[in-house]
Design a protein around this motif. Structure first.
Motif, short mmCIF file in Angstrom:
data_model
loop_
_atom_site.label_atom_id
_atom_site.label_comp_id
_atom_site.label_asym_id
_atom_site.label_seq_id
_atom_site.Cartn_x
_atom_site.Cartn_y
_atom_site.Cartn_z
N UNK A 231 -45.27 -100.59 -6.99
CA UNK A 231 -46.22 -101.67 -7.26
C UNK A 231 -46.33 -102.64 -6.10
N UNK A 232 -45.20 -102.88 -5.44
CA UNK A 232 -45.17 -103.79 -4.28
C UNK A 232 -44.30 -103.19 -3.20
N UNK A 233 -44.63 -103.50 -1.96
CA UNK A 233 -43.81 -103.09 -0.83
C UNK A 233 -43.42 -104.36 -0.06
N UNK A 234 -42.11 -104.58 0.08
CA UNK A 234 -41.58 -105.75 0.79
C UNK A 234 -40.83 -105.28 2.03
N UNK A 235 -40.96 -106.03 3.09
CA UNK A 235 -40.24 -105.71 4.33
C UNK A 235 -39.09 -106.70 4.52
N UNK A 236 -37.89 -106.14 4.77
CA UNK A 236 -36.73 -106.96 5.06
C UNK A 236 -36.60 -107.10 6.57
N UNK A 237 -36.69 -108.31 7.03
CA UNK A 237 -36.64 -108.58 8.46
C UNK A 237 -36.14 -110.00 8.67
N UNK A 238 -35.19 -110.17 9.59
CA UNK A 238 -34.65 -111.49 9.83
C UNK A 238 -33.93 -112.08 8.63
N UNK A 239 -33.43 -111.20 7.76
CA UNK A 239 -32.67 -111.66 6.60
C UNK A 239 -33.50 -112.11 5.43
N UNK A 240 -34.84 -111.94 5.52
CA UNK A 240 -35.72 -112.36 4.42
C UNK A 240 -36.75 -111.29 4.12
N UNK A 241 -37.36 -111.40 2.95
CA UNK A 241 -38.36 -110.44 2.51
C UNK A 241 -39.75 -111.01 2.68
N UNK A 242 -40.66 -110.18 3.19
CA UNK A 242 -42.06 -110.56 3.28
C UNK A 242 -42.91 -109.45 2.67
N UNK A 243 -44.06 -109.82 2.18
CA UNK A 243 -44.97 -108.83 1.58
C UNK A 243 -45.52 -107.92 2.67
N UNK A 244 -45.42 -106.62 2.42
CA UNK A 244 -45.95 -105.65 3.37
C UNK A 244 -47.43 -105.45 3.10
N UNK A 245 -48.30 -105.58 4.11
CA UNK A 245 -49.73 -105.37 3.86
C UNK A 245 -50.00 -103.98 3.34
N UNK A 246 -50.96 -103.86 2.45
CA UNK A 246 -51.34 -102.56 1.89
C UNK A 246 -51.92 -101.68 2.99
N UNK A 247 -51.62 -100.39 2.92
CA UNK A 247 -52.15 -99.45 3.91
C UNK A 247 -53.65 -99.28 3.71
N UNK A 248 -54.37 -99.08 4.82
CA UNK A 248 -55.82 -98.88 4.73
C UNK A 248 -56.12 -97.50 4.15
#
Length: 248
Positions: A231-248
């Protein structure tokens, strides 16, 4: 009210109120390791909320802290700061014995490298969480056999891990994680040893459980197909999670 069993869940859906509290919540989650004279911050004030029935993929480069995060979510490690709450209960407030009982009751974990017991058969491995809970062996194995059937492993139920392929061992590990009807399932590279057909079947099983038994999933993966299926894809970077943009 108790959660429906896997067999009950196949025949009914469990609608969740729109304002239901999250099944999983991380607040200011921080993990710092000491390496020689230096402190290394792996997770830095991370925030995460996952609702019942929701499937979340976590992606990120090797060494970004994905496995560290899963260990904290599963109560296998303790945070340096912050807390993890599952079904409204703080893991921080549980002692080791209570935490073990809580994990057995609420959390399923699919490890990257299976962690099956070599001296036990596939059926005994899958049934073990229920036996630890106190179910009689015959009853536990009857439930486990149904889960093994759902992941295509019933014909291999009496084989030990050394007699199984890597993909077969992974399917047994998935059955073991689901056998207790957990509220939350944590998966570390769950399709790494699976062929495409088996991986697709596993994702369909995830869909069914998320929809019908309100089980929440957090999946760490490098597989873009698995990530895109959530349902959601989150990226772990720099110790925090950010929303991963949806693929085109």
């Amino acid at each position: 009210m108790s959660k429906p069993s896997p067999n009950q869940a196949m025949n009914q859906e469990t609608p969740m109120p729109a304002d239901a509290p999250p099944m999983l919540e991380c607040v200011d989650l921080t993990r710092i390791y000491r390496e020689g004279p230096q402190d290394v911050t792996v997770l830095d004030g991370l925030e995460l909320r996952v609702h019942a029935g929701e499937r979340v993929a976590i992606v990120g480069s090797s060494g970004s802290g994905k496995t560290t995060l899963l260990n904290l979510l599963g109560g296998l490690d303790r945070p340096s700061r912050g807390e993890v709450r599952i079904a409204g209960e703080s893991l921080l407030e549980l002692g080791d014995t209570a935490l073990g009982r809580f994990r057995n009751r609420r959390i399923g974990f699919v490890y990257q490298f299976h962690h099956l017991l070599a001296e036990f058969t596939a059926l005994e491995n899958a049934a073990l969480p229920l036996i630890v809970r106190g179910l009689r062996k015959k009853r536990a194995e009857a439930i486990a056999l149904k889960l093994l059937a759902r992941v295509g492993m019933e014909p291999r139920a009496d084989h030990k891990p050394g007699e199984l392929s890597g993909g077969e061992r992974q399917r047994v590990a998935i059955a073991r994680a689901l056998v207790t009807d957990p509220s939350l399932v944590l998966m570390d590279e769950p399709t790494g040893n699976l062929d495409q057909t088996t991986a697709s079947n596993m994702m369909r099983l995830m869909d069914e459980l998320a929809r019908t038994s309100a089980c929440a999933f957090v999946v760490v993966t490098h597989d873009p197909t698995v990530a895109a299926h959530q349902d959601r894809v989150l990226r772990l970077e720099g110790g925090r999670l950010t929303q991963q943009p949806a693929a085109d």
